[in-house]
Design an enzyme around this catalytic site. Structure first.
Site, mmCIF file in Angstrom:
data_model
loop_
_atom_site.group_PDB
_atom_site.id
_atom_site.type_symbol
_atom_site.label_atom_id
_atom_site.label_comp_id
_atom_site.label_asym_id
_atom_site.label_seq_id
_atom_site.Cartn_x
_atom_site.Cartn_y
_atom_site.Cartn_z
ATOM 1 N N ASN A 90 93.796 20.065 2.458
ATOM 2 C CA ASN A 90 94.419 19.779 3.763
ATOM 3 C C ASN A 90 95.830 20.352 3.879
ATOM 4 O O ASN A 90 96.294 20.607 4.992
ATOM 5 C CB ASN A 90 94.451 18.253 3.952
ATOM 6 C CG ASN A 90 95.388 17.833 5.046
ATOM 7 O OD1 ASN A 90 95.083 17.944 6.232
ATOM 8 N ND2 ASN A 90 96.580 17.364 4.668
ATOM 9 N N TYR A 155 99.293 32.088 10.730
ATOM 10 C CA TYR A 155 98.535 30.825 10.661
ATOM 11 C C TYR A 155 97.066 31.063 11.058
ATOM 12 O O TYR A 155 96.145 30.573 10.393
ATOM 13 C CB TYR A 155 99.205 29.831 11.604
ATOM 14 C CG TYR A 155 98.643 28.436 11.590
ATOM 15 C CD1 TYR A 155 98.914 27.556 10.541
ATOM 16 C CD2 TYR A 155 97.851 27.969 12.639
ATOM 17 C CE1 TYR A 155 98.423 26.261 10.544
ATOM 18 C CE2 TYR A 155 97.346 26.684 12.651
ATOM 19 C CZ TYR A 155 97.636 25.825 11.603
ATOM 20 O OH TYR A 155 97.137 24.545 11.616
ATOM 21 N N ALA A 157 95.364 33.807 10.850
ATOM 22 C CA ALA A 157 94.692 34.553 9.775
ATOM 23 C C ALA A 157 94.315 33.609 8.633
ATOM 24 O O ALA A 157 93.209 33.687 8.081
ATOM 25 C CB ALA A 157 95.597 35.673 9.267
HETATM 26 P P1 NAP Z 1 102.188 17.917 8.402
HETATM 27 O O1 NAP Z 1 102.334 16.597 9.080
HETATM 28 O O2 NAP Z 1 103.242 18.949 8.560
HETATM 29 O O3 NAP Z 1 101.928 17.633 6.837
HETATM 30 C C1 NAP Z 1 101.761 18.735 5.964
HETATM 31 C C2 NAP Z 1 101.346 18.222 4.606
HETATM 32 O O4 NAP Z 1 101.132 19.355 3.746
HETATM 33 C C3 NAP Z 1 102.422 17.365 3.948
HETATM 34 O O5 NAP Z 1 101.769 16.356 3.224
HETATM 35 C C4 NAP Z 1 103.120 18.360 3.008
HETATM 36 O O6 NAP Z 1 103.726 17.724 1.870
HETATM 37 C C5 NAP Z 1 101.921 19.193 2.567
HETATM 38 N N1 NAP Z 1 102.277 20.510 2.036
HETATM 39 C C6 NAP Z 1 102.906 21.535 2.669
HETATM 40 N N2 NAP Z 1 103.030 22.590 1.840
HETATM 41 C C7 NAP Z 1 102.452 22.235 0.665
HETATM 42 C C8 NAP Z 1 102.272 22.876 -0.594
HETATM 43 N N3 NAP Z 1 102.691 24.139 -0.816
HETATM 44 N N4 NAP Z 1 101.660 22.177 -1.585
HETATM 45 C C9 NAP Z 1 101.226 20.907 -1.388
HETATM 46 N N5 NAP Z 1 101.368 20.252 -0.222
HETATM 47 C C10 NAP Z 1 101.978 20.918 0.785
HETATM 48 O O7 NAP Z 1 100.824 18.639 8.859
HETATM 49 P P2 NAP Z 1 99.529 18.082 9.617
HETATM 50 O O8 NAP Z 1 99.707 18.298 11.056
HETATM 51 O O9 NAP Z 1 99.153 16.744 9.086
HETATM 52 O O10 NAP Z 1 98.461 19.176 9.128
HETATM 53 C C11 NAP Z 1 97.582 18.964 8.055
HETATM 54 C C12 NAP Z 1 96.580 20.103 8.040
HETATM 55 O O11 NAP Z 1 95.877 20.138 9.286
HETATM 56 C C13 NAP Z 1 97.212 21.488 7.882
HETATM 57 O O12 NAP Z 1 96.370 22.304 7.099
HETATM 58 C C14 NAP Z 1 97.262 22.000 9.310
HETATM 59 O O13 NAP Z 1 97.277 23.405 9.360
HETATM 60 C C15 NAP Z 1 95.977 21.427 9.860
HETATM 61 N N6 NAP Z 1 95.968 21.326 11.318
HETATM 62 C C16 NAP Z 1 96.883 20.587 11.995
HETATM 63 C C17 NAP Z 1 96.835 20.529 13.379
HETATM 64 C C18 NAP Z 1 97.813 19.736 14.196
HETATM 65 O O14 NAP Z 1 97.792 19.850 15.437
HETATM 66 N N7 NAP Z 1 98.675 18.932 13.598
HETATM 67 C C19 NAP Z 1 95.842 21.236 14.058
HETATM 68 C C20 NAP Z 1 94.914 21.980 13.334
HETATM 69 C C21 NAP Z 1 94.982 22.020 11.964
HETATM 70 P P3 NAP Z 1 105.251 17.089 1.955
HETATM 71 O O15 NAP Z 1 105.117 15.829 2.770
HETATM 72 O O16 NAP Z 1 105.614 16.853 0.563
HETATM 73 O O17 NAP Z 1 106.082 18.122 2.646
#
Ligand code: NAP
Length: 247
Positions: A90, A155, A157
């Protein structure tokens, strides 16, 4: 859909969608390993929420883009739990810019975390799953990986690449009783989308057939469905959780 006796590793489990997934899987009975990049406080808060369900909980800092971090993390997990039954790749980041302004490092860092991180997770964790002849791998894509988005070439890609990897590895691992699926969320309210103004979010919501932004829990339910042992004949699929955006 009971996960008692199983262990789930959720990368990026400290916040947002990852946190909701951790809580959902803990509620279903799994031991949960909460991986994070640097936000220890958030990871500990997720751990507290999971502990309420009475199963094993572990928080582990590791950069998913680094193979050495994965090796250390998996070693520690095996010292605490039998193996890993469920892997949720994730963790993800954005570095949005129009292509002309995007620097090489903006491209590389997003690909490294989102795409390479998912590859490393599948490669290393599936070794443990193959030994057990059981596994559920769920990769976090995005509707941006299906439709593209201006300002998100890196992103898009990475998320399109995750779909290609999911289908390829589903074929490689199907005979080992390991399923590999992807979830493609639409617009979900988390820190990742917090930078957008309320006005922009409201306008975006009006363009979503469901007329609302999704919640992390909306995505967690879809992940839980793929994580269940009952979903053993479901592999190589991409499930959009987007209120109808991609229809
Ligand atoms: P978020 O709130 O920004 O949380 C990101 C998470 O990823 C955090 O737990 C962060 O850890 C962790 N992280 C970032 N870089 C990392 C690394 N190099 N190694 C390990 N952990 C890492 O993001 P989110 O919105 O929940 O998104 C979660 C996933 O869903 C992502 O893959 C995102 O692309 C996908 N997604 C999100 C949306 C949306 O609208 N939000 C839509 C489609 C897809 P820390 O807390 O320690 O920083």
């Amino acid at each position: 859909m009971n996960l008692e006796g199983q262990t789930a590793l959720v990368t990026g489990g400290s916040r947002g969608i990852g946190r909701a997934i951790c809580v959902q899987l803990a509620e279903m009975g799994a031991n949960v390993v909460i991986n994070y990049a640097g936000n220890k406080q958030a990871a500990l808060e997720t751990a507290e929420l999971c502990k309420a369900y009475g199963h094993g909980v572990l928080t582990l800092k590791a950069d998913v883009s680094k193979e050495a971090d994965w090796e250390t993390m998996l070693q520690t997990i095996q010292e605490h739990f039998d193996s890993i039954d469920i892997l949720v790749n994730n963790a993800g980041i954005t570095k949005d810019k129009l292509m002309m302004a995007m620097k090489e490092e903006d491209f590389d860092s997003v690909i490294d975390t989102n795409l390479k991180g998912t590859f490393l997770g599948m490669k290393l964790v599936s070794k443990l799953m193959i030994k057990k002849r059981y596994g559920r791998i769920i990769n976090m894509s995005s509707i941006v990986g299906l439709r593209g988005n201006a300002g998100q070439v890196n992103y898009a890609a990475s998320k399109a690449g995750i779909i290609g990897m999911t289908k390829s590895i589903a074929k490689e691992l199907a005979s080992r009783n390991i399923t590999v699926n992807a979830v493609a969320p639409g617009m979900i309210g988390t820190d990742m989308t917090a930078a957008l103004s309320d006005k922009v979010k409201e306008e975006m919501a009006q363009g979503i057939p469901a007329k609302r932004v999704g919640t992390p829990e909306d995505v967690a339910y879809a992940v839980a469905m793929f994580a269940a042992k009952e979903a053993g004949y479901l592999t190589g699929q991409v499930l959009c959780v987007d209120g109808g955006m991609a229809v």
